[in-house]
Design a protein around this motif. Structure first.
Motif, PDB file in Angstrom:
ATOM      1  N   GLY A 252      33.236  28.124  52.769  1.00 37.81           N
ATOM      2  CA  GLY A 252      31.961  28.810  52.630  1.00 37.81           C
ATOM      3  C   GLY A 252      31.845  29.549  51.306  1.00 37.81           C
ATOM      4  O   GLY A 252      32.834  29.823  50.617  1.00 37.81           O
ATOM      5  N   ALA A 253      30.616  29.902  50.961  1.00 37.38           N
ATOM      6  CA  ALA A 253      30.340  30.569  49.681  1.00 37.38           C
ATOM      7  C   ALA A 253      31.041  31.917  49.585  1.00 37.38           C
ATOM      8  O   ALA A 253      31.533  32.300  48.512  1.00 37.38           O
ATOM      9  CB  ALA A 253      28.831  30.743  49.511  1.00 37.38           C
ATOM     10  N   MET A 254      31.115  32.648  50.695  1.00 37.55           N
ATOM     11  CA  MET A 254      31.728  33.971  50.671  1.00 37.55           C
ATOM     12  C   MET A 254      33.191  33.900  50.248  1.00 37.55           C
ATOM     13  O   MET A 254      33.657  34.688  49.420  1.00 37.55           O
ATOM     14  CB  MET A 254      31.600  34.619  52.055  1.00 37.55           C
ATOM     15  CG  MET A 254      32.187  36.023  52.171  1.00 37.55           C
ATOM     16  SD  MET A 254      33.966  36.029  52.532  1.00 37.55           S
ATOM     17  CE  MET A 254      34.007  35.194  54.108  1.00 37.55           C
ATOM     18  N   THR A 255      33.930  32.941  50.801  1.00 37.30           N
ATOM     19  CA  THR A 255      35.347  32.803  50.465  1.00 37.30           C
ATOM     20  C   THR A 255      35.527  32.415  49.004  1.00 37.30           C
ATOM     21  O   THR A 255      36.368  32.979  48.294  1.00 37.30           O
ATOM     22  CB  THR A 255      36.005  31.740  51.367  1.00 37.30           C
ATOM     23  OG1 THR A 255      35.888  32.138  52.732  1.00 37.30           O
ATOM     24  CG2 THR A 255      37.474  31.567  51.018  1.00 37.30           C
ATOM     25  N   ILE A 256      34.738  31.464  48.552  1.00 37.67           N
ATOM     26  CA  ILE A 256      34.862  30.983  47.171  1.00 37.67           C
ATOM     27  C   ILE A 256      34.492  32.076  46.172  1.00 37.67           C
ATOM     28  O   ILE A 256      35.205  32.315  45.186  1.00 37.67           O
ATOM     29  CB  ILE A 256      33.981  29.733  46.963  1.00 37.67           C
ATOM     30  CG1 ILE A 256      34.482  28.587  47.855  1.00 37.67           C
ATOM     31  CG2 ILE A 256      33.976  29.317  45.497  1.00 37.67           C
ATOM     32  CD1 ILE A 256      33.580  27.371  47.868  1.00 37.67           C
ATOM     33  N   ILE A 257      33.389  32.773  46.430  1.00 39.95           N
ATOM     34  CA  ILE A 257      32.928  33.815  45.502  1.00 39.95           C
ATOM     35  C   ILE A 257      33.903  34.991  45.469  1.00 39.95           C
ATOM     36  O   ILE A 257      34.243  35.504  44.392  1.00 39.95           O
ATOM     37  CB  ILE A 257      31.515  34.294  45.892  1.00 39.95           C
ATOM     38  CG1 ILE A 257      30.502  33.167  45.657  1.00 39.95           C
ATOM     39  CG2 ILE A 257      31.123  35.533  45.090  1.00 39.95           C
ATOM     40  CD1 ILE A 257      29.111  33.471  46.173  1.00 39.95           C
ATOM     41  N   SER A 258      34.375  35.425  46.629  1.00 37.67           N
ATOM     42  CA  SER A 258      35.301  36.566  46.663  1.00 37.67           C
ATOM     43  C   SER A 258      36.613  36.221  45.965  1.00 37.67           C
ATOM     44  O   SER A 258      37.183  37.049  45.237  1.00 37.67           O
ATOM     45  CB  SER A 258      35.564  37.004  48.102  1.00 37.67           C
ATOM     46  OG  SER A 258      36.186  35.970  48.855  1.00 37.67           O
ATOM     47  N   GLY A 259      37.095  34.989  46.156  1.00 44.17           N
ATOM     48  CA  GLY A 259      38.320  34.568  45.479  1.00 44.17           C
ATOM     49  C   GLY A 259      38.145  34.513  43.975  1.00 44.17           C
ATOM     50  O   GLY A 259      39.007  34.970  43.215  1.00 44.17           O
ATOM     51  N   ALA A 260      37.012  33.956  43.541  1.00 41.53           N
ATOM     52  CA  ALA A 260      36.745  33.856  42.105  1.00 41.53           C
ATOM     53  C   ALA A 260      36.600  35.236  41.474  1.00 41.53           C
ATOM     54  O   ALA A 260      37.103  35.487  40.367  1.00 41.53           O
ATOM     55  CB  ALA A 260      35.480  33.033  41.872  1.00 41.53           C
ATOM     56  N   MET A 261      35.930  36.139  42.177  1.00 47.94           N
ATOM     57  CA  MET A 261      35.736  37.492  41.643  1.00 47.94           C
ATOM     58  C   MET A 261      37.065  38.228  41.505  1.00 47.94           C
ATOM     59  O   MET A 261      37.320  38.885  40.489  1.00 47.94           O
ATOM     60  CB  MET A 261      34.785  38.279  42.547  1.00 47.94           C
ATOM     61  CG  MET A 261      33.337  37.835  42.468  1.00 47.94           C
ATOM     62  SD  MET A 261      32.256  38.782  43.575  1.00 47.94           S
ATOM     63  CE  MET A 261      32.447  40.436  42.898  1.00 47.94           C
ATOM     64  N   MET A 262      37.931  38.102  42.508  1.00 49.92           N
ATOM     65  CA  MET A 262      39.199  38.825  42.439  1.00 49.92           C
ATOM     66  C   MET A 262      40.117  38.224  41.383  1.00 49.92           C
ATOM     67  O   MET A 262      40.787  38.957  40.644  1.00 49.92           O
ATOM     68  CB  MET A 262      39.888  38.830  43.800  1.00 49.92           C
ATOM     69  CG  MET A 262      41.136  39.705  43.813  1.00 49.92           C
ATOM     70  SD  MET A 262      41.709  40.127  45.460  1.00 49.92           S
ATOM     71  CE  MET A 262      43.172  41.097  45.056  1.00 49.92           C
ATOM     72  N   CYS A 263      40.168  36.899  41.288  1.00 49.05           N
ATOM     73  CA  CYS A 263      40.990  36.262  40.250  1.00 49.05           C
ATOM     74  C   CYS A 263      40.516  36.675  38.861  1.00 49.05           C
ATOM     75  O   CYS A 263      41.324  36.984  37.976  1.00 49.05           O
ATOM     76  CB  CYS A 263      40.940  34.741  40.394  1.00 49.05           C
ATOM     77  SG  CYS A 263      41.964  34.083  41.730  1.00 49.05           S
ATOM     78  N   THR A 264      39.204  36.683  38.669  1.00 48.55           N
ATOM     79  CA  THR A 264      38.645  37.083  37.374  1.00 48.55           C
ATOM     80  C   THR A 264      38.956  38.538  37.072  1.00 48.55           C
ATOM     81  O   THR A 264      39.336  38.889  35.946  1.00 48.55           O
ATOM     82  CB  THR A 264      37.125  36.859  37.366  1.00 48.55           C
ATOM     83  OG1 THR A 264      36.839  35.483  37.653  1.00 48.55           O
ATOM     84  CG2 THR A 264      36.534  37.225  36.012  1.00 48.55           C
ATOM     85  N   MET A 265      38.815  39.396  38.077  1.00 51.27           N
ATOM     86  CA  MET A 265      39.095  40.819  37.896  1.00 51.27           C
ATOM     87  C   MET A 265      40.548  41.050  37.483  1.00 51.27           C
ATOM     88  O   MET A 265      40.837  41.817  36.552  1.00 51.27           O
ATOM     89  CB  MET A 265      38.806  41.576  39.191  1.00 51.27           C
ATOM     90  CG  MET A 265      39.103  43.068  39.122  1.00 51.27           C
ATOM     91  SD  MET A 265      39.133  43.862  40.751  1.00 51.27           S
ATOM     92  CE  MET A 265      40.707  43.258  41.392  1.00 51.27           C
ATOM     93  N   LEU A 266      41.473  40.370  38.146  1.00 50.02           N
ATOM     94  CA  LEU A 266      42.891  40.544  37.830  1.00 50.02           C
ATOM     95  C   LEU A 266      43.223  40.002  36.445  1.00 50.02           C
ATOM     96  O   LEU A 266      44.034  40.583  35.715  1.00 50.02           O
ATOM     97  CB  LEU A 266      43.751  39.851  38.889  1.00 50.02           C
ATOM     98  CG  LEU A 266      43.679  40.447  40.301  1.00 50.02           C
ATOM     99  CD1 LEU A 266      44.464  39.591  41.284  1.00 50.02           C
ATOM    100  CD2 LEU A 266      44.203  41.883  40.318  1.00 50.02           C
ATOM    101  N   LEU A 267      42.575  38.908  36.075  1.00 47.09           N
ATOM    102  CA  LEU A 267      42.807  38.326  34.753  1.00 47.09           C
ATOM    103  C   LEU A 267      42.279  39.243  33.655  1.00 47.09           C
ATOM    104  O   LEU A 267      42.943  39.465  32.630  1.00 47.09           O
ATOM    105  CB  LEU A 267      42.139  36.954  34.676  1.00 47.09           C
ATOM    106  CG  LEU A 267      42.547  36.039  33.525  1.00 47.09           C
ATOM    107  CD1 LEU A 267      44.047  35.796  33.526  1.00 47.09           C
ATOM    108  CD2 LEU A 267      41.799  34.714  33.622  1.00 47.09           C
TER     109      LEU A 267
END
Length: 283
Positions: A252-267
């Motif tokens: 679902g969109a929620m899982t994909i968006i939350s994962g992308a946001m956290m990966c980007t934030m950590l990077l």
């Protein structure tokens, strides 16, 4: 903070780093048990657990330590990280077995206050404490870590962003042809989500970084375990808080968006942190 002359191994509880991590972990587990009176909170399809903020704290502070924004002898940071680990360990078994088993002959669901859950929590804390004790005994004092350079940022980008894309594309390609139990790590009929594996990698990375981070290979392993562990956690950070942790929810969109946001934030945190530390060293 450790004194500059503390360059030899110390008895376990004379080492403030080990003391902070172990006491923090015990405090975290205890607070989680006490907070179970009110938690988890169910709302909008989520079952929000205390391990959610704990995972965020663990990931963020691991990046802080890697980039040198905080020293590995900073006992306040280590206490926070130890507390987060205690929270995570205390809820791990319960979160794993809260869903029906993938294999019909698997064990039944285990309650949070069951004997199995309590024993797992105690066992997890014991194993973590043993790891910290071994690290403390072999450590020569405060670790001066290598700097995060451009090649490290490139590797982290590939792992965090490339890994996230790989997870979802590869799973989408085989989800309709391969049963879930054949493409997942299954123990006693229960799926061990990779967020759990990521949490374990981050704990190992923390011990390596704090007690052996000055050495080349332990630091390299700590860096690798941190980036992979952060990826595993970020990919399922909100998905794992859902009441229904199904295949449909994972894609679902929620899982994909939350994962992308956290990966980007950590990077971004890693990039800005390493740049800031580099500027301070040049002054």
């Amino acid at each position: 903070m450790l004194s500059a002359e503390s360059q030899r191994s110390q008895p376990l509880f004379d080492d403030p780093r080990a003391r902070s991590l172990i006491l923090g972990a015990m405090l975290g587990a205890l607070c989680t048990r006490l907070a179970s009176i009110l938690l988890p909170i169910e709302m909008y399809g989520f079952m929000l657990h205390l391990s959610l903020p704990a995972m965020v704290i663990l990931c963020v502070f691991m990046i802080d330590l890697l980039t040198g924004q905080h020293r590995t002898s900073d006992t306040s940071i280590l206490m926070w990280m130890g507390t987060s680990i205690g929270v995570i360990l205390d809820e791990t078994l319960w979160l794993i077995v809260r869903n029906p088993p993938l294999v019909p002959s698997g064990v039944e669901q285990v309650g949070y206050w069951s004997t199995a859950s309590l024993l797992f929590s105690i066992g997890g804390l014991l194993l973590f404490s043993i790891g910290v004790a071994i690290g403390s005994r072999t450590s020569k004092g405060e670790q001066i870590l290598p700097r995060i350079e451009t090649p490290h940022l490139a590797i982290a980008s590939v792992v965090l962003i490339g890994g996230l894309i790989f997870f979802h594309v590869s799973q989408a390609m085989i989800r309709h042809d391969v049963p879930n139990e054949d493409r997942s790590l299954v123990i006693l009929g229960y799926e061990i989500h990779h967020i759990v594996e990521g949490q374990i990698l981050l704990m190992i990375a923390l011990v390596l970084l704090v007690f052996a981070g000055e050495q080349e290979w332990p630091w390299r392993f700590a860096f690798l375990f941190t980036t992979i562990g952060a990826l595993f956690v970020a990919d399922e950070i909100l998905y794992y808080q859902l009441i229904d942790v199904s295949d449909d929810a994972y894609f679902g969109a929620m899982t994909i968006i939350s994962g992308a946001m956290m990966c980007t934030m950590l990077l971004v945190q890693m990039g800005l942190g390493s740049r800031h530390v580099g500027e301070l060293e040049e002054e």
